[in-house]
Design a protein around this motif. Structure first.
Motif, PDB file in Angstrom:
ATOM      1  N   ALA A 139       0.827  -1.213   0.000  1.00  0.00           N
ATOM      2  CA  ALA A 139       0.000   0.000   0.000  1.00  0.00           C
ATOM      3  C   ALA A 139       0.860   1.261   0.000  1.00  0.00           C
ATOM      4  CB  ALA A 139      -0.927  -0.008   1.209  1.00  0.00           C
ATOM      5  N   PHE A 140       1.994   1.203   0.695  1.00  0.00           N
ATOM      6  CA  PHE A 140       2.930   2.340   0.696  1.00  0.00           C
ATOM      7  C   PHE A 140       3.419   2.596  -0.730  1.00  0.00           C
ATOM      8  CE2 PHE A 140       6.730   4.752   1.361  1.00  0.00           C
ATOM      9  CZ  PHE A 140       6.609   5.381   2.583  1.00  0.00           C
ATOM     10  N   LYS A 141       3.775   1.538  -1.435  1.00  0.00           N
ATOM     11  CA  LYS A 141       4.225   1.689  -2.816  1.00  0.00           C
ATOM     12  C   LYS A 141       3.091   2.175  -3.709  1.00  0.00           C
ATOM     13  CE  LYS A 141       7.245  -1.310  -4.447  1.00  0.00           C
ATOM     14  NZ  LYS A 141       7.920  -2.596  -4.804  1.00  0.00           N
ATOM     15  N   LEU A 142       1.874   1.729  -3.425  1.00  0.00           N
ATOM     16  CA  LEU A 142       0.714   2.215  -4.166  1.00  0.00           C
ATOM     17  C   LEU A 142       0.597   3.730  -4.039  1.00  0.00           C
ATOM     18  CD1 LEU A 142      -1.942   0.932  -5.630  1.00  0.00           C
ATOM     19  CD2 LEU A 142      -3.057   1.515  -3.475  1.00  0.00           C
ATOM     20  N   ARG A 148       3.149  11.562  -5.828  1.00  0.00           N
ATOM     21  CA  ARG A 148       3.353  12.406  -4.655  1.00  0.00           C
ATOM     22  C   ARG A 148       4.105  11.612  -3.582  1.00  0.00           C
ATOM     23  NH1 ARG A 148      -2.765  14.960  -3.893  1.00  0.00           N
ATOM     24  NH2 ARG A 148      -2.972  15.858  -5.988  1.00  0.00           N
ATOM     25  N   THR A 149       4.768  12.331  -2.668  1.00  0.00           N
ATOM     26  CA  THR A 149       5.547  11.640  -1.636  1.00  0.00           C
ATOM     27  C   THR A 149       5.070  11.929  -0.218  1.00  0.00           C
ATOM     28  OG1 THR A 149       7.156  13.462  -1.569  1.00  0.00           O
ATOM     29  CG2 THR A 149       7.622  11.618  -3.068  1.00  0.00           C
ATOM     30  N   ARG A 150       4.162  12.868  -0.046  1.00  0.00           N
ATOM     31  CA  ARG A 150       3.711  13.235   1.304  1.00  0.00           C
ATOM     32  C   ARG A 150       2.566  12.314   1.725  1.00  0.00           C
ATOM     33  NH1 ARG A 150       0.352  18.142   3.256  1.00  0.00           N
ATOM     34  NH2 ARG A 150       0.895  18.233   5.455  1.00  0.00           N
ATOM     35  N   ILE A 151       2.746  11.626   2.860  1.00  0.00           N
ATOM     36  CA  ILE A 151       1.757  10.673   3.364  1.00  0.00           C
ATOM     37  C   ILE A 151       1.397  11.035   4.795  1.00  0.00           C
ATOM     38  CG2 ILE A 151       1.384   8.258   4.015  1.00  0.00           C
ATOM     39  CD1 ILE A 151       3.150   7.465   1.673  1.00  0.00           C
ATOM     40  N   LEU A 152       0.117  10.970   5.122  1.00  0.00           N
ATOM     41  CA  LEU A 152      -0.364  11.250   6.466  1.00  0.00           C
ATOM     42  C   LEU A 152      -0.735   9.952   7.170  1.00  0.00           C
ATOM     43  CD1 LEU A 152      -2.732  14.297   5.771  1.00  0.00           C
ATOM     44  CD2 LEU A 152      -0.294  14.348   6.380  1.00  0.00           C
ATOM     45  N   ALA A 153      -0.420   9.890   8.461  1.00  0.00           N
ATOM     46  CA  ALA A 153      -0.824   8.773   9.311  1.00  0.00           C
ATOM     47  C   ALA A 153      -1.154   9.345  10.682  1.00  0.00           C
ATOM     48  CB  ALA A 153       0.282   7.723   9.399  1.00  0.00           C
ATOM     49  N   PRO A 182      12.022   5.510   5.084  1.00  0.00           N
ATOM     50  CA  PRO A 182      11.471   6.201   3.922  1.00  0.00           C
ATOM     51  C   PRO A 182      10.754   7.483   4.337  1.00  0.00           C
ATOM     52  CG  PRO A 182      11.079   3.851   3.742  1.00  0.00           C
ATOM     53  CD  PRO A 182      11.669   4.083   5.098  1.00  0.00           C
ATOM     54  N   GLY A 183      11.043   8.555   3.644  1.00  0.00           N
ATOM     55  CA  GLY A 183      10.571   9.871   4.069  1.00  0.00           C
ATOM     56  C   GLY A 183       9.175  10.206   3.597  1.00  0.00           C
ATOM     57  N   GLY A 184       8.719  11.359   4.040  1.00  0.00           N
ATOM     58  CA  GLY A 184       7.456  11.901   3.582  1.00  0.00           C
ATOM     59  C   GLY A 184       6.269  11.650   4.474  1.00  0.00           C
ATOM     60  N   VAL A 185       6.441  10.854   5.561  1.00  0.00           N
ATOM     61  CA  VAL A 185       5.310  10.522   6.422  1.00  0.00           C
ATOM     62  C   VAL A 185       5.198  11.546   7.546  1.00  0.00           C
ATOM     63  CG1 VAL A 185       4.269   8.795   7.917  1.00  0.00           C
ATOM     64  CG2 VAL A 185       5.565   8.080   5.894  1.00  0.00           C
ATOM     65  N   GLU A 186       3.987  12.049   7.751  1.00  0.00           N
ATOM     66  CA  GLU A 186       3.708  12.990   8.840  1.00  0.00           C
ATOM     67  C   GLU A 186       2.559  12.427   9.686  1.00  0.00           C
ATOM     68  OE1 GLU A 186       2.881  16.848   7.188  1.00  0.00           O
ATOM     69  OE2 GLU A 186       4.448  16.600   5.643  1.00  0.00           O
ATOM     70  N   PRO A 204       0.900  18.808  -1.716  1.00  0.00           N
ATOM     71  CA  PRO A 204      -0.132  17.787  -1.968  1.00  0.00           C
ATOM     72  C   PRO A 204       0.146  16.478  -1.231  1.00  0.00           C
ATOM     73  CG  PRO A 204       0.490  18.863  -4.016  1.00  0.00           C
ATOM     74  CD  PRO A 204       1.461  19.343  -2.977  1.00  0.00           C
ATOM     75  N   VAL A 205      -0.925  15.854  -0.782  1.00  0.00           N
ATOM     76  CA  VAL A 205      -0.845  14.607  -0.018  1.00  0.00           C
ATOM     77  C   VAL A 205      -1.082  13.432  -0.964  1.00  0.00           C
ATOM     78  CG1 VAL A 205      -1.949  13.229   1.797  1.00  0.00           C
ATOM     79  CG2 VAL A 205      -1.566  15.690   2.138  1.00  0.00           C
ATOM     80  N   ALA A 206      -0.232  12.416  -0.858  1.00  0.00           N
ATOM     81  CA  ALA A 206      -0.417  11.201  -1.665  1.00  0.00           C
ATOM     82  C   ALA A 206      -1.504  10.324  -1.085  1.00  0.00           C
ATOM     83  CB  ALA A 206       0.896  10.424  -1.743  1.00  0.00           C
ATOM     84  N   ALA A 207      -1.468  10.123   0.255  1.00  0.00           N
ATOM     85  CA  ALA A 207      -2.418   9.195   0.874  1.00  0.00           C
ATOM     86  C   ALA A 207      -2.526   9.464   2.357  1.00  0.00           C
ATOM     87  CB  ALA A 207      -1.973   7.749   0.646  1.00  0.00           C
ATOM     88  N   PHE A 208      -3.666   9.081   2.895  1.00  0.00           N
ATOM     89  CA  PHE A 208      -3.891   9.077   4.334  1.00  0.00           C
ATOM     90  C   PHE A 208      -4.091   7.631   4.753  1.00  0.00           C
ATOM     91  CE2 PHE A 208      -7.200   9.889   7.858  1.00  0.00           C
ATOM     92  CZ  PHE A 208      -6.218   9.908   8.842  1.00  0.00           C
ATOM     93  N   PHE A 209      -3.163   7.117   5.566  1.00  0.00           N
ATOM     94  CA  PHE A 209      -3.254   5.763   6.110  1.00  0.00           C
ATOM     95  C   PHE A 209      -3.909   5.819   7.480  1.00  0.00           C
ATOM     96  CE2 PHE A 209      -0.156   4.811   2.920  1.00  0.00           C
ATOM     97  CZ  PHE A 209      -0.156   3.430   2.742  1.00  0.00           C
TER      98      PHE A 209
END
Length: 425
Positions: A139-142, A148-153, A182-186, A204-209
Motif C-alpha cells: 500500500a505504501f508503494k501504491l 506524490r511523496t507526502r503521506i499522512l498517518a 522512507p521519508g514523507g510521512v507525517e 499535496p498529499v499522496a495518501a492518508f493511512f
C-alpha cells in the motif's frame, strides 16, 4: 454456532513417522533451548505451547489456557478447526506451491471472494501477500505511484515493522533504531478532525493511512464522522484513503471490515484496504485490496512481487476460513458475544476497571492504574491468555468460536482481582 471447544486434553500424536521434532520436555527445558536458538527479538516466551483445540491451548507441562488473544487476532476459528485443517491438507496434497509465473483456481477464487466481501466496484484488484506488514508495504508503494511523496498517518498508529510499514508506524521506540526510514510521512493527532483538515494544506498529499480501530494503541475506535470527513478531504485533494484493517478485518468486529460499521465508516468507500491476521485462520496470508480504476492499476507489471503471496495453500486456508464464518453464523456470534462480554465486564463495577471499549471481539479494558502487565501475568497463572497492549490497557481478541460460558470464566477472574492491586502503581 458449532461447538468446537471441548477442552479435552489429548496426548500429541507422532507426526510423519517420527520425523517431526518430539514435544517431549518441560516448559523450562524448551525455554532454555529457545534462548540459545531463537533470536532475542521478543524476549523469553511466556510459555511453550504444544497443542490447541477450539479456544484452548496447552503448554509443554500440560497446563490448559483459555486463549483470549487468538494469536493477536489471527486464530479466528480457534485452534485445529477441522474444516480449516482439512482444506489445508487437501490443497497441500494436490498443489502446494507454484511461482507467480502461474496462477491457480484457488488463488483466483480467493481474490474474487475478497473483492465481494469488500464491496469493491468493477475494476478493483487484489495483491496477495503473506502478512499485514507486506500488505501495508504494498500500500505504501501504491501511494508512491501517485507521483506524490507526502503521506499522512495518525499518532498511535501501528502498520508493521518492515521499513515502509515502519515509516507509517508512530511509536518512536520501534522507529528510531532503524532511521532514516522512507521519508514523507507525517503524523496527525488521533481523532482530531481539525488537525486532519489543517494537514491537507500545503504540499499535496499522496495518501492518508488510518486504522478504523487502533489495536496496539489500546483498541481505540475512530470517533463517529471522522472517516467520512477523511474521505471528503482525500477526494477534495486528490489523495488516496487507505484503511489498515489488518487487525480489524475479516469479521473481528462483527462485520467483514470495521469500516462497514455505520458508526465508524458511515458508508465510506476507501481507495484501498489492507487485511491479514484472521484472513487465513492461522495460516500466513494477507492482501491489499485496491478499489476501482485507476487505483487498481497504479502498480503495474514488474513493479512489485512476492514469492509466496497467493500460493494455493494460503488461498485454500483463507477460502475455508471465510466459508466457516459464513456457514456457522460467526459474524452474528461475534457481535452478540462481544456486546455481552463488554457489558458484563463493565457491570462488575470493579475499581480497577475504568472503561471497556471496542467492537465485536476486539476489546480493550482500560484500567485505573498502569497495572496491565501485572493483571496479564495473573491471568496467565489462572489459565487465561490476554495482552497488556499498553500499561493501562488489556486487549482481548479471542477466537470467534469462544462461547459465553468460556468468556464468563474470564469475567469471574476479573471480578476476583484484589481491589488494591494498583495501590503501588
Amino acid at each position: 454456532m458449532t461447538e468446537l471447544s471441548t477442552g479435552r486434553h489429548r496426548a500429541a500424536a507422532p507426526v510423519d513417522g517420527g520425523l517431526a521434532p518430539t514435544v517431549d520436555g518441560s516448559v523450562a527445558q524448551w525455554t532454555d533451548r529457545y534462548t540459545h536458538a531463537v533470536m532475542d527479538t521478543f524476549g523469553a516466551p511466556q510459555r511453550v505451547l504444544v497443542r490447541g483445540e477450539g479456544s484452548y491451548v496447552w503448554d509443554a507441562d500440560g497446563t490448559r489456557y483459555l486463549d483470549l488473544l487468538g494469536g493477536i487476532a489471527v486464530n479466528a476459528l480457534g485452534h485445529a478447526h477441522p474444516t480449516l485443517t482439512a482444506a489445508i491438507s487437501a490443497q497441500l496434497g494436490t498443489l502446494g506451491h507454484i511461482s507467480n509465473f502461474f496462477a491457480s483456481p484457488t488463488q483466483i477464487a480467493f481474490a474474487e471472494r475478497l473483492l465481494g466481501l469488500a464491496g469493491a466496484p468493477a475494476g478493483s484488484r487484489v495483491f496477495l501477500t503473506n502478512s499485514g506488514t507486506e500488505a501495508n508495504e504494498a500500500a505504501f508503494k501504491l501511494a508512491r505511484r501517485t507521483g506524490r511523496t507526502r503521506i499522512l498517518a495518525l499518532e498511535g498508529s501501528f502498520h508493521g515493522r518492515s521499513m515502509g510499514a515502519l515509516a507509517l508506524t508512530h511509536k518512536a521506540a520501534y522507529r528510531e533504531p532503524f532511521e532514516p526510514l522512507p521519508g514523507g510521512v507525517e503524523f496527525v493527532p488521533f481523532g482530531d478532525t481539525a488537525a486532519l483538515e489543517a494537514a491537507f494544506d500545503g504540499e499535496p498529499v499522496a495518501a492518508f493511512f488510518v486504522e478504523p480501530i487502533q489495536g496496539e494503541a489500546g483498541v481505540l475506535p475512530l470517533p463517529p464522522g471522522y472517516l467520512a470527513r477523511a474521505r471528503e478531504l482525500t477526494r477534495e485533494h486528490g489523495a488516496l484513503l487507505i484503511l489498515d484493517e489488518v487487525q480489524t478485518g475479516m469479521g473481528r468486529t462483527g462485520t467483514w471490515f470495521a469500516h462497514q460499521l455505520p458508526h465508524i465508516g458511515a458508508g465510506v468507500l476507501p481507495d484501498a484496504v489492507t487485511v491479514a491476521k484472521g484472513l487465513g485462520g492461522g495460516f500466513p496470508v494477507g492482501a491489499l485490496i485496491a478499489y476501482g480504476d485507476p487505483v487498481a492499476t497504479l502498480i503495474g507489471r514488474g513493479q512489485h512481487g512476492t514469492t509466496f503471496g497467493g500460493n494455493p495453500v494460503a488461498s485454500a486456508a483463507a477460502l475455508a476460513t471465510i466459508g466457516v464464518i459464513e456457514r456457522d453464523g460467526l459474524l452474528e456470534h461475534v457481535t452478540g458475544l462481544g456486546e455481552r462480554l463488554r457489558t458484563r465486564i463493565a457491570e462488575l463495577g470493579h475499581p480497577l476497571v475504568e472503561t471497556v471499549r471496542g467492537e465485536g471481539l476486539l476489546i480493550g479494558i482500560e484500567l485505573t492504574a498502569a497495572i496491565a502487565p501485572q493483571i496479564a501475568a495473573r491471568a496467565l497463572e489462572a489459565g487465561f491468555v490476554v495482552n497488556p497492549c499498553r500499561p493501562t490497557t488489556i486487549r482481548l481478541a479471542p477466537p470467534f468460536v469462544l462461547t459465553d460460558e468460556q468468556a464468563g470464566t474470564f469475567v469471574d477472574f476479573l471480578a476476583a482481582l484484589p481491589h488494591d492491586l494498583g495501590a503501588d502503581a
